[in-house]
Design an enzyme around this catalytic site. Structure first.
Site, mmCIF file in Angstrom:
data_model
loop_
_atom_site.group_PDB
_atom_site.id
_atom_site.type_symbol
_atom_site.label_atom_id
_atom_site.label_comp_id
_atom_site.label_asym_id
_atom_site.label_seq_id
_atom_site.Cartn_x
_atom_site.Cartn_y
_atom_site.Cartn_z
ATOM 1 N N LYS A 11 29.199 38.969 5.594
ATOM 2 C CA LYS A 11 30.425 39.411 6.296
ATOM 3 C C LYS A 11 31.548 39.559 5.280
ATOM 4 C CE LYS A 11 32.849 35.406 5.866
ATOM 5 N NZ LYS A 11 33.966 35.271 4.942
ATOM 6 N N ASP A 137 31.438 29.866 10.095
ATOM 7 C CA ASP A 137 31.125 31.299 10.104
ATOM 8 C C ASP A 137 29.797 31.622 10.811
ATOM 9 O OD1 ASP A 137 33.430 31.923 8.721
ATOM 10 O OD2 ASP A 137 32.458 31.886 6.759
HETATM 11 P P1 ATP Z 1 31.842 30.606 3.183
HETATM 12 O O1 ATP Z 1 32.780 31.772 3.055
HETATM 13 O O2 ATP Z 1 31.284 30.389 4.561
HETATM 14 O O3 ATP Z 1 32.296 29.341 2.516
HETATM 15 P P2 ATP Z 1 30.403 31.489 0.959
HETATM 16 O O4 ATP Z 1 29.838 32.867 1.021
HETATM 17 O O5 ATP Z 1 31.666 31.323 0.180
HETATM 18 O O6 ATP Z 1 30.567 31.005 2.416
HETATM 19 P P3 ATP Z 1 27.801 30.403 0.596
HETATM 20 O O7 ATP Z 1 27.093 31.524 -0.089
HETATM 21 O O8 ATP Z 1 27.518 30.182 2.019
HETATM 22 O O9 ATP Z 1 29.366 30.526 0.373
HETATM 23 O O10 ATP Z 1 27.510 29.099 -0.271
HETATM 24 C C1 ATP Z 1 28.312 27.939 -0.174
HETATM 25 C C2 ATP Z 1 27.501 26.720 -0.592
HETATM 26 O O11 ATP Z 1 26.473 26.510 0.364
HETATM 27 C C3 ATP Z 1 26.827 26.874 -1.938
HETATM 28 O O12 ATP Z 1 27.287 25.835 -2.765
HETATM 29 C C4 ATP Z 1 25.338 26.727 -1.668
HETATM 30 O O13 ATP Z 1 24.695 25.883 -2.583
HETATM 31 C C5 ATP Z 1 25.270 26.113 -0.275
HETATM 32 N N1 ATP Z 1 24.145 26.629 0.539
HETATM 33 C C6 ATP Z 1 23.424 25.922 1.410
HETATM 34 N N2 ATP Z 1 22.499 26.691 2.008
HETATM 35 C C7 ATP Z 1 22.623 27.926 1.514
HETATM 36 C C8 ATP Z 1 21.942 29.153 1.750
HETATM 37 N N3 ATP Z 1 20.919 29.236 2.611
HETATM 38 N N4 ATP Z 1 22.372 30.234 1.082
HETATM 39 C C9 ATP Z 1 23.427 30.146 0.233
HETATM 40 N N5 ATP Z 1 24.078 29.007 -0.041
HETATM 41 C C10 ATP Z 1 23.696 27.892 0.584
#
Ligand code: ATP
Length: 292
Positions: A11, A137
């Site tokens: 997203k 989210d």
């Molecule tokens: P948000 O904006 O919701 O914080 P994001 O895109 O910034 O999400 P993610 O890619 O969701 O961040 O990753 C955040 C943390 O979640 C990372 O440190 C990662 O190690 C952990 N994590 C746990 N499960 C997953 C997964 N299935 N895919 C990606 N990251 C994951």
């Protein structure tokens, strides 16, 4: 059916404002989410041995119970008192900790996929309610398309999705912790000068020039002050031919541009390809999860 394949779409936030601080430490948001075509691929299989196993090659993604996909499967299993063995393979395309909700998208895809594979019969509303306990989210990732998000981002109102709008996504290779960004946000200084109503109206009309002009994310201030290279990347993206507007997504560090058409998007993609760690052209998506 022994397995199911689910796309977990990333997203972007076309608008994000922090409107209050809650007693539980979370912040109340006003945000406009949009799903994009960029997605991870998730294969969920029934397995003879009990328990949940996750396979993911990405070094930044844990494969144990810290993985949001693992937690999503565990959550559904607990709800029905156990469903046997589940194997989850995650093929990552969405950059990690990048403001694109990669982990939440994986959790949403597993909730959707496990519900179908094991014929659990949970409604979309129940899945969204369970998803909210895994991450703010997750409900939107299940909902997909476009939506206004209030509360911690989990109170959603559908907006008609933008159809096939070209986007360019860039990430300078900086992993940003969402919690640290919110900690740095000087909430008292963020006066509410903006409202999501204007951009919501442009999304509803499918007016991408209006959408591009009214992009807003209050989290750019704390992220740009710590990482000036993210601000520089956004500025460079803004000056590309065909760019109607650029913004940082979520808590960063991914920046995206709303582009006029696919040709200019591909030209800009070639411009950035060799100089940034992640660069991809994509389009808006009407869905957050899809079985393929
Ligand atoms: P948000 O904006 O919701 O914080 P994001 O895109 O910034 O999400 P993610 O890619 O969701 O961040 O990753 C955040 C943390 O979640 C990372 O440190 C990662 O190690 C952990 N994590 C746990 N499960 C997953 C997964 N299935 N895919 C990606 N990251 C994951």
């Amino acid at each position: 059916m022994q397995d199911i394949r689910v796309r977990a779409h990333a997203k972007i936030n076309l608008y994000l404002d922090v409107v209050g601080k809650r007693e539980d430490g979370y912040h109340d948001l006003e945000t406009v989410f949009h799903s994009v075509d960029l997605h991870d691929e998730i294969i969920i299989r029934k397995q003879a041995t009990t328990g949940i196993t996750v396979y993911c090659e990405h070094s930044g993604v844990p494969c144990d119970s810290r993985n949001l996909a693992h937690r999503a499967a565990q959550c559904l299993s607990d709800e029905v008192g156990g469903i046997g063995g589940i194997a989850i393979d995650i093929y990552k395309r969405i950059p990690v900790a990048a403001g694109l909700a990669g982990g939440s998208a994986n959790a949403a895809a597993v909730l959707h996929g496990v519900n179908q594979l094991f014929e659990l019969g949970f409604t979309q509303d129940v899945l969204m309610h369970l998803g909210a306990q895994l991450g703010a989210d997750v409900p939107f990732c299940l909902h997909g398309g476009a939506a206004l998000g209030l509360g911690i981002g989990d109170r959603l109102t559908r907006i008609p999705a933008l159809s096939d709008v070209s986007l360019l996504l860039l990430n300078p290779g900086i992993e940003v912790s969402t919690a640290s960004v919110f900690k740095k946000l000087k909430f008292s200084l963020t006066k509410r000068e903006k409202t999501s109503i204007i951009i919501k109206t442009y999304v509803e009309k499918g007016d991408i020039v209006g959408v591009g002009k009214n992009l807003y994310n209050c989290l750019e201030v704390p992220v740009f002050s710590q990482y000036p290279e993210v601000a520089a990347l956004k500025n460079e993206l803004s000056t590309q031919t065909g760019c109607y507007g650029a913004l940082m997504s979520g808590s960063g560090a991914t920046v995206f541009a709303v582009m006029s058409d696919k040709d200019t998007t591909h030209r800009s993609e070639s411009h950035f390809k060799n100089s940034v760690s992640f660069c991809t052209s994509t389009v808006t998506s009407p869905v957050g999860v899809s079985v393929y």
